[in-house]
Motif scaffolding. Structure first.
Motif, PDB file in Angstrom:
ATOM      1  N   ARG B 255       0.833  -1.198   0.000  1.00  0.00           N
ATOM      2  CA  ARG B 255       0.000   0.000   0.000  1.00  0.00           C
ATOM      3  C   ARG B 255       0.874   1.256   0.000  1.00  0.00           C
ATOM      4  O   ARG B 255       0.664   2.188  -0.781  1.00  0.00           O
ATOM      5  CB  ARG B 255      -0.918  -0.007   1.230  1.00  0.00           C
ATOM      6  N   ALA B 258       2.643   1.831  -3.308  1.00  0.00           N
ATOM      7  CA  ALA B 258       1.739   2.361  -4.337  1.00  0.00           C
ATOM      8  C   ALA B 258       1.472   3.839  -4.092  1.00  0.00           C
ATOM      9  O   ALA B 258       1.551   4.663  -5.022  1.00  0.00           O
ATOM     10  CB  ALA B 258       0.434   1.572  -4.341  1.00  0.00           C
ATOM     11  N   GLU B 259       1.193   4.187  -2.852  1.00  0.00           N
ATOM     12  CA  GLU B 259       0.915   5.596  -2.548  1.00  0.00           C
ATOM     13  C   GLU B 259       2.101   6.478  -2.950  1.00  0.00           C
ATOM     14  O   GLU B 259       1.933   7.571  -3.493  1.00  0.00           O
ATOM     15  CB  GLU B 259       0.623   5.764  -1.055  1.00  0.00           C
ATOM     16  N   TRP B 262       2.186   6.882  -6.748  1.00  0.00           N
ATOM     17  CA  TRP B 262       1.212   7.882  -7.250  1.00  0.00           C
ATOM     18  C   TRP B 262       1.719   9.295  -6.958  1.00  0.00           C
ATOM     19  O   TRP B 262       1.638  10.193  -7.799  1.00  0.00           O
ATOM     20  CB  TRP B 262      -0.162   7.682  -6.606  1.00  0.00           C
ATOM     21  N   PRO B 269      -4.090   5.116  -9.594  1.00  0.00           N
ATOM     22  CA  PRO B 269      -4.420   3.710  -9.875  1.00  0.00           C
ATOM     23  C   PRO B 269      -5.346   3.567 -11.082  1.00  0.00           C
ATOM     24  O   PRO B 269      -5.256   2.578 -11.816  1.00  0.00           O
ATOM     25  CB  PRO B 269      -5.102   3.239  -8.576  1.00  0.00           C
ATOM     26  N   GLU B 270      -6.190   4.563 -11.314  1.00  0.00           N
ATOM     27  CA  GLU B 270      -7.140   4.481 -12.430  1.00  0.00           C
ATOM     28  C   GLU B 270      -6.445   4.597 -13.796  1.00  0.00           C
ATOM     29  O   GLU B 270      -7.038   4.274 -14.833  1.00  0.00           O
ATOM     30  CB  GLU B 270      -8.216   5.580 -12.282  1.00  0.00           C
ATOM     31  N   ILE B 272      -3.603   3.002 -14.608  1.00  0.00           N
ATOM     32  CA  ILE B 272      -2.754   1.845 -14.907  1.00  0.00           C
ATOM     33  C   ILE B 272      -3.452   0.889 -15.880  1.00  0.00           C
ATOM     34  O   ILE B 272      -4.514   0.353 -15.588  1.00  0.00           O
ATOM     35  CB  ILE B 272      -2.383   1.100 -13.604  1.00  0.00           C
ATOM     36  N   ILE B 292      -1.709  -2.965  -3.498  1.00  0.00           N
ATOM     37  CA  ILE B 292      -1.441  -1.686  -4.175  1.00  0.00           C
ATOM     38  C   ILE B 292      -2.735  -1.004  -4.596  1.00  0.00           C
ATOM     39  O   ILE B 292      -2.697   0.068  -5.212  1.00  0.00           O
ATOM     40  CB  ILE B 292      -0.486  -1.842  -5.385  1.00  0.00           C
ATOM     41  N   LEU B 294      -5.194  -1.948  -6.671  1.00  0.00           N
ATOM     42  CA  LEU B 294      -5.743  -2.056  -8.026  1.00  0.00           C
ATOM     43  C   LEU B 294      -6.905  -3.029  -8.090  1.00  0.00           C
ATOM     44  O   LEU B 294      -7.652  -3.055  -9.084  1.00  0.00           O
ATOM     45  CB  LEU B 294      -4.649  -2.458  -9.019  1.00  0.00           C
ATOM     46  N   THR B 379       7.932   0.151  -6.821  1.00  0.00           N
ATOM     47  CA  THR B 379       6.817   0.357  -7.750  1.00  0.00           C
ATOM     48  C   THR B 379       7.285   1.340  -8.812  1.00  0.00           C
ATOM     49  O   THR B 379       7.531   2.512  -8.535  1.00  0.00           O
ATOM     50  CB  THR B 379       5.583   0.921  -7.018  1.00  0.00           C
TER      51      THR B 379
END
Lengths: 384, 384
Positions: B255, B258-259, B262, B269-270, B272, B292, B294, B379
């Motif tokens: 998590r 991923a943050e 971004w 995430p939208e 990818i 992550i 998704l 990531t």
């Protein structure tokens, strides 16, 4: 484009030496890191990233260290360039700060040599030159013979490097050896690779050293005002020495590393007030100082005998005691050199202070001198 | 401040698999590097620096590789973060380009696993959890059991990850395995750490992959016009999983990675379109995709069964075959993932092409999940 300098907000190390088996690599690194953080007045929550240099620590050693430091959420990376591993970690941290990725970086160099390589660093099994006897000490022995023949230098002039560096580290509480050695002791020591004897060779050592490097924003976060020493840049070059070339002591790789350091930092050889030089062997200090252009070719042995490279001389070299006397835990060495320059530039070096030092150079060389491996050289410039 | 993106000027790899003893680590790396250089139209003299990721190559492996590439004068550095080593090398190269230190960087990920770790990667001797049986496969077996209990997932849904990834790599000429496997084969394979069987586990592999990364000035040097895929950024976080915590599959480290991705890249995430996910075990693909963000928590197994993560599905994952089927030479994996994203974004992936892909994410995890070691997660975001 030259990346921006990194401010040295903190420096710390533990005494180099031979530690018992229950003193772990991780615990040594933690002690050095805490010393650097304390020096910077930094808490764990103020650190953005951790860069660790080591050779023999095993996979993700840096992450194990970070867990013990309470820094296990952060970006942690491990960097290896043999005896230049610590300096390479500094270079990567400096680059990341310059890129704007982080503001406060903890750099650690660490090695537990006595556990991992009790009998000394062994050459790669595939290294045919080493298998035929051309191990590191033999290479430096050949270098010394060649130097003596080419420049009329004496054995005693080369031995004077060890006498000088041991005299310096009498005043360094972090040094593995803190007693003076006489010229007679160096000349009379057990032969290792003639003409070099035991005291011409750096020892097997354990140790750790650490730095806190900052952007200006990082300094503000730590509440550090005023001036700090700055890493102006760190060049990294590689190169292999081909056996059978005309000149074993040409030190082409050192010349290139110095040229890149001057280009990166805007500093020139005339600006360098003191040097931390990778004196893994006495002769190496001499030929590398010549290679980076700080001493005219063929003059290094005489300079040493005349005291020019002593504290108080015209180019003080290894005020810390260098690898010969501070010790040489391989991954830690480059970071320890940077600690020494930091303390010197802050005038905190007490009995070994180089008065008025404004710009220092630290040089590391990693990898062997054989024909198929490429050694790496780092030249790090720190200014007041 | 976000460091500037790095352009991917070239990508190349060799087929992953088990190579005989006379195929050296260096020779594999050289072949991959030449493929990337050819892809970029770059000659040796146009490269500024070499970043090498590996775990088991031994000291200065990168320098040995550089000598064989005719690049032995350059800055060469070795980067280790266990299975995230290749991705860490990409991160360091991207940072150096963003800092203005270099314009053309060669990144190599390489591992010769069959020579070094013939029976599999062994845990650190000091890892008490592993000594008591909590080796990596056991941890993932526990993760699978927990996942099935918490979310009502079936063994077959987890096995479907292997079926999918093997189906993908039928079309990947670089994959270690290039034939489909059936659900029955996965379910009937020899048990490794129940419920996981042999085909739920990534294999022992040899391999190498390489990238040429450039600044805009570097692209101009190589005569590359038009658009290239760009490394927008690579986050790196570490973290340890404490045994005995409430939730074995919380994937807090994923998590956070991923943050940070971004935040670093401005991508969400939208955005990818496809993922190269570190599927060292089938269950790992599922819990990490959820970690992550998704795939909603607890939905990953069902998504796999429904085909959502297949090529042509709503979130294609491991079009390359992933670690399970392309293979997993640990230091090479992160660079191979970046090669796959590059080819996908250029629409050069032929039979495994994800149509219209504009942004890809590559995820690596290095280090163990035991309580005292901190794993590292990278990531990496590459955009068209």
């Amino acid at each position: 484009m030259t990346p921006a300098p990194a401010h040295v907000a903190g420096a710390g190390m533990i005494r180099f030496g031979k530690y018992p088996a229950d003193v772990t690599l991780e615990s040594m690194a933690v002690r050095a890191a805490h010393a650097a953080m304390d020096d910077a007045g930094a808490t764990a929550s103020q650190v953005d990233a951790v860069y660790v240099g080591h050779v023999f620590g095993g996979p993700v050693a840096g992450q194990r260290i970070a867990v013990q430091l309470g820094l296990d959420g952060l970006p942690v990376s491990n960097h290896e360039n043999y005896c230049a591993s610590g300096a390479t970690a500094i270079r990567e941290a400096w680059t990341a700060l310059a890129a704007g990725l982080h503001d406060v970086a903890l750099v650690i160099g660490v090695e537990k040599m006595t556990d991992r390589v009790a009998g000394g660093v062994r050459p790669d099994p595939g290294d045919l030159d080493a298998a035929m006897g051309f191990v590191m000490a033999a290479g430096h022995g050949m270098s010394a013979r060649r130097y003596m023949a080419d420049h009329g230098a004496t054995r005693a002039q080369i031995a004077a490097v060890a006498v000088k560096n041991h005299a310096h580290s009498v005043h360094n509480p972090y040094a593995q050896y803190q007693r003076p050695v006489s010229l007679e002791e160096v000349l009379g020591a057990r032969p290792i690779a003639e003409p070099l004897g035991l005291l011409d060779c750096s020892p097997i050592s354990d140790g750790a050293a650490a730095l806190i490097l900052c952007t200006p924003r990082g300094l503000a976060r730590l509440g550090i005002g005023g001036t700090t020493p700055r890493v102006l840049g760190c060049a990294l070059v590689s190169g292999s020495v081909q056996l059978g070339t005309d000149d074993l002591n040409a030190e082409d790789v050192s010349r290139r590393a110095a040229e890149q350091a001057w280009e990166l930092t805007g500093v020139g050889p005339e600006d360098i007030d003191l040097v931390e030089m990778h004196d893994c062997f006495t002769i190496a200090e001499i030929v590398r100082l010549e290679g980076i252009g700080l001493i005219p070719r063929g003059e290094g042995a005489r300079w040493t005998e005349l005291g020019h490279t002593r504290i108080g001389g015209k180019l003080p070299v290894n005020a810390s005691g260098g690898l010969l006397s501070r010790g040489h835990p391989v991954g830690a060495t480059g970071v320890a050199q940077a600690c020494e320059l930091t303390w010197q530039l802050r005038e905190q070096a007490a009995g070994r202070q180089v008065d008025g030092a404004r710009v220092g150079l630290a040089y590391c060389k990693g990898g062997t001198v054989s024909g198929t491996d490429g050694g790496s050289v780092t030249t790090l410039v720190i200014s007041r």
